[in-house]
Design an enzyme around this catalytic site. Structure first.
Site, mmCIF file in Angstrom:
data_model
loop_
_atom_site.group_PDB
_atom_site.id
_atom_site.type_symbol
_atom_site.label_atom_id
_atom_site.label_comp_id
_atom_site.label_asym_id
_atom_site.label_seq_id
_atom_site.Cartn_x
_atom_site.Cartn_y
_atom_site.Cartn_z
ATOM 1 N N GLY A 165 -6.155 11.813 6.149
ATOM 2 C CA GLY A 165 -6.133 10.400 6.507
ATOM 3 C C GLY A 165 -4.778 9.930 6.983
ATOM 4 O O GLY A 165 -3.969 10.712 7.502
ATOM 5 N N ASN B 207 -8.438 9.168 -0.581
ATOM 6 C CA ASN B 207 -8.498 7.718 -0.751
ATOM 7 C C ASN B 207 -8.712 7.330 -2.215
ATOM 8 O O ASN B 207 -9.391 8.042 -2.958
ATOM 9 C CB ASN B 207 -9.612 7.124 0.128
ATOM 10 C CG ASN B 207 -10.827 8.035 0.232
ATOM 11 O OD1 ASN B 207 -10.700 9.251 0.282
ATOM 12 N ND2 ASN B 207 -12.004 7.443 0.220
ATOM 13 N N LYS C 222 5.468 3.634 -7.879
ATOM 14 C CA LYS C 222 4.757 3.441 -6.610
ATOM 15 C C LYS C 222 3.994 2.111 -6.624
ATOM 16 O O LYS C 222 4.088 1.307 -5.694
ATOM 17 C CB LYS C 222 3.802 4.616 -6.366
ATOM 18 C CG LYS C 222 2.860 4.444 -5.225
ATOM 19 C CD LYS C 222 3.558 4.324 -3.872
ATOM 20 C CE LYS C 222 2.632 3.768 -2.812
ATOM 21 N NZ LYS C 222 3.266 3.537 -1.533
ATOM 22 N N ALA D 172 3.776 -3.813 -5.262
ATOM 23 C CA ALA D 172 3.604 -5.148 -5.852
ATOM 24 C C ALA D 172 4.805 -6.045 -5.503
ATOM 25 O O ALA D 172 4.636 -7.217 -5.140
ATOM 26 C CB ALA D 172 3.443 -5.034 -7.365
ATOM 27 N N CYS E 113 -3.470 -1.045 1.109
ATOM 28 C CA CYS E 113 -2.870 -0.756 -0.199
ATOM 29 C C CYS E 113 -2.353 -1.926 -1.027
ATOM 30 O O CYS E 113 -2.475 -1.888 -2.251
ATOM 31 C CB CYS E 113 -1.766 0.265 -0.009
ATOM 32 S SG CYS E 113 -2.451 1.835 0.571
ATOM 33 N N LYS F 70 -1.266 -5.072 11.283
ATOM 34 C CA LYS F 70 0.117 -5.214 11.741
ATOM 35 C C LYS F 70 0.210 -4.501 13.072
ATOM 36 O O LYS F 70 -0.754 -3.838 13.491
ATOM 37 C CB LYS F 70 1.097 -4.627 10.719
ATOM 38 C CG LYS F 70 0.880 -3.139 10.456
ATOM 39 C CD LYS F 70 1.739 -2.611 9.339
ATOM 40 C CE LYS F 70 3.114 -2.231 9.804
ATOM 41 N NZ LYS F 70 3.831 -1.393 8.830
HETATM 42 P P1 NAD Z 1 -7.741 7.656 4.129
HETATM 43 O O1 NAD Z 1 -9.003 7.039 3.715
HETATM 44 O O2 NAD Z 1 -7.203 7.390 5.503
HETATM 45 O O3 NAD Z 1 -7.852 9.251 3.999
HETATM 46 C C1 NAD Z 1 -8.353 9.916 2.880
HETATM 47 C C2 NAD Z 1 -9.160 11.119 3.347
HETATM 48 O O4 NAD Z 1 -9.517 11.918 2.211
HETATM 49 C C3 NAD Z 1 -10.473 10.768 4.045
HETATM 50 O O5 NAD Z 1 -10.476 11.277 5.370
HETATM 51 C C4 NAD Z 1 -11.561 11.425 3.163
HETATM 52 O O6 NAD Z 1 -12.651 11.957 3.895
HETATM 53 C C5 NAD Z 1 -10.769 12.530 2.479
HETATM 54 N N1 NAD Z 1 -11.374 13.026 1.238
HETATM 55 C C6 NAD Z 1 -11.807 12.307 0.170
HETATM 56 N N2 NAD Z 1 -12.243 13.129 -0.795
HETATM 57 C C7 NAD Z 1 -12.102 14.402 -0.350
HETATM 58 C C8 NAD Z 1 -12.364 15.682 -0.898
HETATM 59 N N3 NAD Z 1 -12.860 15.818 -2.130
HETATM 60 N N4 NAD Z 1 -12.102 16.783 -0.151
HETATM 61 C C9 NAD Z 1 -11.587 16.649 1.089
HETATM 62 N N5 NAD Z 1 -11.299 15.467 1.662
HETATM 63 C C10 NAD Z 1 -11.546 14.341 0.956
HETATM 64 O O7 NAD Z 1 -6.666 7.249 3.038
HETATM 65 P P2 NAD Z 1 -5.073 7.072 3.235
HETATM 66 O O8 NAD Z 1 -4.778 5.765 3.868
HETATM 67 O O9 NAD Z 1 -4.523 8.321 3.831
HETATM 68 O O10 NAD Z 1 -4.613 6.944 1.719
HETATM 69 C C11 NAD Z 1 -4.633 8.060 0.855
HETATM 70 C C12 NAD Z 1 -3.867 7.696 -0.390
HETATM 71 O O11 NAD Z 1 -2.494 7.448 -0.064
HETATM 72 C C13 NAD Z 1 -4.351 6.441 -1.111
HETATM 73 O O12 NAD Z 1 -4.210 6.630 -2.489
HETATM 74 C C14 NAD Z 1 -3.380 5.376 -0.639
HETATM 75 O O13 NAD Z 1 -3.235 4.346 -1.585
HETATM 76 C C15 NAD Z 1 -2.088 6.149 -0.505
HETATM 77 N N6 NAD Z 1 -1.120 5.612 0.466
HETATM 78 C C16 NAD Z 1 -1.567 5.157 1.676
HETATM 79 C C17 NAD Z 1 -0.624 4.700 2.614
HETATM 80 C C18 NAD Z 1 -1.062 4.191 3.958
HETATM 81 O O14 NAD Z 1 -0.214 3.710 4.691
HETATM 82 N N7 NAD Z 1 -2.322 4.255 4.332
HETATM 83 C C19 NAD Z 1 0.742 4.753 2.330
HETATM 84 C C20 NAD Z 1 1.148 5.254 1.085
HETATM 85 C C21 NAD Z 1 0.199 5.690 0.166
HETATM 86 C C1 UGA Z 2 2.986 -0.766 2.689
HETATM 87 C C2 UGA Z 2 4.406 -0.447 2.195
HETATM 88 O O1 UGA Z 2 5.348 -1.087 3.071
HETATM 89 C C3 UGA Z 2 4.656 1.066 2.169
HETATM 90 O O2 UGA Z 2 5.941 1.328 1.610
HETATM 91 C C4 UGA Z 2 3.575 1.730 1.318
HETATM 92 O O3 UGA Z 2 3.739 3.132 1.335
HETATM 93 C C5 UGA Z 2 2.215 1.380 1.872
HETATM 94 O O4 UGA Z 2 2.047 -0.062 1.875
HETATM 95 C C6 UGA Z 2 1.090 1.924 1.046
HETATM 96 O O5 UGA Z 2 1.254 2.244 -0.107
HETATM 97 O O6 UGA Z 2 0.016 1.976 1.655
HETATM 98 P P1 UGA Z 2 1.794 -0.901 5.047
HETATM 99 O O7 UGA Z 2 0.722 -1.601 4.297
HETATM 100 O O8 UGA Z 2 1.424 0.216 5.935
HETATM 101 O O9 UGA Z 2 2.890 -0.321 4.032
HETATM 102 O O10 UGA Z 2 2.578 -1.950 5.963
HETATM 103 P P2 UGA Z 2 3.669 -3.077 5.664
HETATM 104 O O11 UGA Z 2 4.688 -3.004 6.730
HETATM 105 O O12 UGA Z 2 4.157 -3.043 4.288
HETATM 106 O O13 UGA Z 2 2.847 -4.407 5.910
HETATM 107 C C7 UGA Z 2 1.820 -4.803 5.021
HETATM 108 C C8 UGA Z 2 1.348 -6.198 5.400
HETATM 109 O O14 UGA Z 2 2.341 -7.168 5.112
HETATM 110 C C9 UGA Z 2 1.029 -6.361 6.893
HETATM 111 O O15 UGA Z 2 -0.115 -7.149 7.050
HETATM 112 C C10 UGA Z 2 2.252 -7.064 7.435
HETATM 113 O O16 UGA Z 2 2.009 -7.798 8.601
HETATM 114 C C11 UGA Z 2 2.620 -7.959 6.273
HETATM 115 N N1 UGA Z 2 4.039 -8.356 6.260
HETATM 116 C C12 UGA Z 2 5.021 -7.438 6.108
HETATM 117 C C13 UGA Z 2 4.353 -9.710 6.350
HETATM 118 O O17 UGA Z 2 3.471 -10.575 6.476
HETATM 119 N N2 UGA Z 2 5.671 -10.072 6.290
HETATM 120 C C14 UGA Z 2 6.681 -9.175 6.157
HETATM 121 O O18 UGA Z 2 7.859 -9.601 6.104
HETATM 122 C C15 UGA Z 2 6.334 -7.823 6.063
#
Ligand code: NAD
Ligand code: UGA
Length: 478
Positions: free
Chosen positions: A14, A94, A225, A230, A281, A344
């Protein structure tokens, strides 16, 4: 224990798994990196011959995939085979908010993490380091460990498998993922086994300065994290609450941000007012923290963090109500152009985007929306709004739709979105919206027409000069 890591498997292709593994493969050519996923279509897209068509849009990502794919970076659905080959396995699946059962609406659903752990327990061979990359509730490492250990104690286990679990949460933000991965503020590793922590650190040492790698215990890492997200979200709700106060008092929130952000103790980042925070998130992780606090009997702590989410939702509704009010109290038979649907800029991700709630509110008021976004496809918007666009509605029966009032159309250019519109609402800060020629486009709109800038990206003077009415979030001066 292993002396070095030669083969990595990442479960989950993902937003986190894909870019993170691409960067590791690029920086560690001596390591084979296999990203596996149960979603066949996603894997197919990661393997598309044209790397511009990979499933995730992130500046710089397609170039890295082009360089490494088929060399030491592979995407497949071979979960079993790749787990068996790996020295180190990242869990990047996820972890959405639970929809039913105990903790519904707040706790994280660990179904996918648990199934990953069970697959690892079943298929891994030899000593395996399991790395939590997903964002997880505190003490999840313990759950993973107990699943892994249970497999060792069964009579079927003759493989001599041993496991170690590390926490290595990801801090990348979407839209800047590659830059965040290449130049992280810090890399956090939590664990008990010092040698395994070192093995994971060695991967990062290939490009991250040693002093940026923070080593700690697992639970502090897991909680750090959740706390980071938060705190970031809290800043956005704080500034959006002040924006409402500015509008009511004749102050300008941008000036307030500038003034407080220059205090080095506060800092200037994450003080931009907007339409409310979105993304997959922030809300999920705060609610997870709320659930944890409630579970531990810390009601006041839970209430404190929950208010960040409550304020965000209130702020989104505030914007849609305000638009209705400015357009004489009704949106029926009014055309509103929506510029931006992604949560965003520089991402095609719409998860929890404020655009979803705001558009739903406007549709409920009967508006006809023309939605433009340079990266989000109309199918995604349809699915988010649970409503087919007018453009194809006649061809399909839209009985599933919960919204009966308004309608929406997909616009393939800003200008086509604006023709005959009564108002334009900017919800995503795409740079192309900051250079709109207001003098030119104002002629396309039905007067009296409004510009609602929820991202503060346009020049107010230009808009006002072109005879349009203007509202900017947190601007009590205009
Ligand atoms: P995502 O939904 O984009 O991707 C997760 C993938 O895992 C999916 O494609 C799904 O099919 C796959 N999956 C689920 N179960 C599986 C299994 N048993 N075997 C193989 N594949 C499997 O999710 P994401 O946005 O990449 O987020 C993943 C994690 O990282 C979450 O916990 C999220 O909170 C965290 N995180 C996300 C971000 C972000 O910017 N999206 C940033 C930091 C942390
Ligand atoms: C956020 C964190 O910034 C990452 O550090 C973290 O890894 C990630 O969540 C996660 O755990 O998924 P992300 O959600 O991708 O990243 O993007 P951000 O840039 O944080 O923006 C989040 C939301 O806040 C957006 O809708 C953005 O437009 C809004 N935002 C951000 C504001 O309204 N004002 C700001 O000053 C900053």
């Amino acid at each position: 224990m292993k002396k070095s890591i030669k083969n990595i498997c990442c479960i989950g292709a993902g937003y986190v798994g894909g870019p993170t593994m691409a960067v590791i493969a690029d920086k560690c050519p001596h390591i084979e990196v296999n990203v596996v996923d149960i979603n066949k279509d996603r894997i197919l897209a990661w393997n598309s011959p044209n790397t511009e068509e990979i499933p995730i849009f992130e500046p710089g990502l397609s170039e890295i995939v082009k360089r490494r794919r088929g060399v030491n970076l592979f995407f497949s659905t071979e979960v079993k085979e790749q787990i068996a080959k790996a020295d180190m396995i990242f869990i990047s699946v996820n972890t959405p908010t639970k929809k039913r059962g105990v903790g519904a609406g707040k706790a994280s659903d660990l179904k996918w993490v648990e199934s990953s752990a069970r697959q690892i327990a079943k298929y891994s061979k030899g000593y395996t380091i399991v790395v939590e990359k997903s964002t997880l509730p505190v003490k999840t490492a313990e759950v993973i460990k107990s699943i892994l250990e249970a497999s060792q104690s069964t009579s079927h286990n003759e493989k001599g498998t041993k496991f170690s679990v590390l926490s290595n949460p990801e801090f990348l933000a979407e839209g800047t993922a590659i830059d965040d991965l290449l130049n992280p503020d810090r890399v956090l590793i939590g664990g008990e086994n010092k040698e395994d922590i070192e093995l994971l650190s060695e991967i990062y040492y290939e490009w991250v300065p040693k002093n940026k790698i923070i080593k700690t215990n697992v639970w502090s890492s897991e909680l750090a994290k959740l706390t980071a997200n938060a705190f970031l979200a809290q800043r956005i709700s704080s500034i959006n609450s002040i924006a409402a106060l500015c509008e009511a008092t004749g102050a300008d929130v941008r000036e307030v941000s500038r003034a407080i952000g220059s205090d080095s103790r506060i800092g200037s980042k994450f003080l931009d007012c907007g339409p409310g925070f979105g993304g997959s998130c922030f809300k999920k992780d705060i609610l997870n923290l709320v659930y944890l606090s409630e579970y531990l009997g810390l009601k006041e702590v839970a209430n404190f963090w929950e208010s960040v989410v409550t304020l965000n939702k209130w702020h989104q509704h505030r914007i849609s109500k305000l638009i209705t009010k400015k357009l004489f109290g009704t949106l029926s038979e009014k055309k509103i152009s929506i510029l931006g649907f992604a949560f965003k800029e520089n991402t095609n991700d719409t998860r929890e985007s404020s655009a979803i709630q705001i558009c739903k509110d406007l549709l409920e008021e009967g508006a006809e929306l023309f939605i433009h976004d340079p990266k989000v496809n109309p199918e995604q918007i349809s699915s988010d709004l649970n409503l087919l666009p007018n453009n194809i509605k006649s061809k399909a029966n839209n009985q599933n739709s919960k919204i009966k009032e308004g309608t929406w159309n997909s616009a393939n250019s800003v200008e086509s979105a604006l023709i005959n519109s009564d108002a334009v609402l900017i919800l995503t800060e795409w740079s192309e919206y900051s250079t709109i020629n207001w003098k030119k486009v104002s002629k396309l709109m039905r007067k009296p027409a409004w510009v609602f800038d929820a991202r503060s990206i346009i020049d107010p003077k230009e808009v006002l000069k072109s005879g349009l009415n203007l509202w900017r979030v947190g601007d009590g001066v205009i």
